[in-house]
Enzyme design. Structure first.
Site, mmCIF file in Angstrom:
data_model
loop_
_atom_site.group_PDB
_atom_site.id
_atom_site.type_symbol
_atom_site.label_atom_id
_atom_site.label_comp_id
_atom_site.label_asym_id
_atom_site.label_seq_id
_atom_site.Cartn_x
_atom_site.Cartn_y
_atom_site.Cartn_z
ATOM 1 N N SER A 1 33.952 55.637 77.203
ATOM 2 C CA SER A 1 35.339 55.557 77.668
ATOM 3 C C SER A 1 35.892 54.190 77.295
ATOM 4 O O SER A 1 35.141 53.249 76.999
ATOM 5 C CB SER A 1 35.359 55.745 79.192
ATOM 6 O OG SER A 1 36.601 55.385 79.751
ATOM 7 N N TYR B 1 33.529 55.425 88.132
ATOM 8 C CA TYR B 1 33.713 55.875 86.759
ATOM 9 C C TYR B 1 33.518 54.706 85.795
ATOM 10 O O TYR B 1 32.815 54.819 84.784
ATOM 11 C CB TYR B 1 35.112 56.477 86.591
ATOM 12 C CG TYR B 1 35.345 57.110 85.237
ATOM 13 C CD1 TYR B 1 34.913 58.405 84.978
ATOM 14 C CD2 TYR B 1 35.999 56.412 84.222
ATOM 15 C CE1 TYR B 1 35.128 58.990 83.736
ATOM 16 C CE2 TYR B 1 36.217 56.990 82.985
ATOM 17 C CZ TYR B 1 35.779 58.284 82.740
ATOM 18 O OH TYR B 1 35.986 58.852 81.516
#
Length: 252
Positions: free
Chosen positions: A144, A157
């Site tokens: 990410s 996350y």
């Protein structure tokens, strides 16, 4: 010297292949010639239909990767069904949003367990089949932008995706000599269900688009070329890289 992106005769296991980036990656690999093993909680009905149009096969294995419990059986089923796994794409992931002052242990554990713990132990299980067979393979982790940056309101996350980038490098160091390539793709801001809340927030959506040199959210199809490259012989000497596919986000 020829360079080949052809995956004919290869089988790729893709987790979370029913929608979004996982679906696009599975379809891209199928277009390059690979058969697909789709692992996830939901039946990959749409993905199966699209893969079939490429002339490749898709074998679905239902599994909830929020725990490591099904991993051994997933790998055993895959090997029994197709003979060998050549490529593993660790795409399955979840996200939970809340201010860090209010973030719960339950949301922390859920995200870490799915995004990081299961990715490691599935990689380990697949790599063991390669080591036992004295052969190599390809692992592609889906990281990410928050593997590089902090973000806001997504502490677990960010931790999971930062950890996955580090794990990519560690496994590359350990397994490159065994003929196993471990790399990662870091998608930028893509239009998927994970980013629906951001796109619905007018202010956040405007701010994000202003930062992307390409001037748009990524379409899931934008990621497939990077996956094909890392899965192919063209990337034979690529180990431990995290390839950003981000419309120029990190360059700004």
């Amino acid at each position: 010297m020829s360079v080949s992106f052809d995956l004919t005769g290869k089988t790729a296991m893709v987790t979370g292949a029913n929608t979004g980036l996982g679906q696009a990656i599975a379809l891209g690999l199928a277009h390059a010639g690979a058969d697909i093993i789709a692992v996830g909680r939901s039946a990959p009905t749409g993905t199966a239909a699209m893969v079939a149009e490429t002339g490749r096969a898709l074998h679905a294995i239902p599994a909830d990767l929020s725990t490591v419990a099904p991993i051994a059986e997933v790998v055993a089923q895959a090997v029994a069904a197709v003979g060998a796994i050549d490529i593993l794409v660790n795409n399955a992931g979840i996200i939970r949003r809340a201010d860090s002052l209010d973030f719960s242990e339950e949301d922390w554990d859920a995200v870490i367990d799915t995004n990081l713990k299961s990715a490691f132990f599935l990689s380990q299980a697949v790599a063991r089949t390669w080591a036992e067979a004295k052969r190599g393979g390809k692992i592609i982790n889906i990281c990410s932008m928050l593997s590089f940056q902090g973000g806001i309101r997504v502490p677990s996350y960010t931790a999971s995706k930062s950890g996955l980038a580090g794990l990519t490098r560690l496994l590359a160091c350990e397994w490159a000599s065994k003929g196993i390539n471990v790399n990662a793709i870091a998608p930028g801001y893509f239009a998927t269900n994970n980013t629906e809340a951001l796109r619905a927030d007018e202010t956040r959506n405007r701010d994000i688009l202003a930062r992307i040199p390409a001037g748009r959210w990524g379409d899931p199809s934008d990621i497939s070329g990077a996956a094909v490259f890392l899965a192919s012989d063209a990337a034979a000497y690529v180990h431990g890289t995290v390839l950003a596919v981000d419309g120029g986000w990190l360059a700004r």
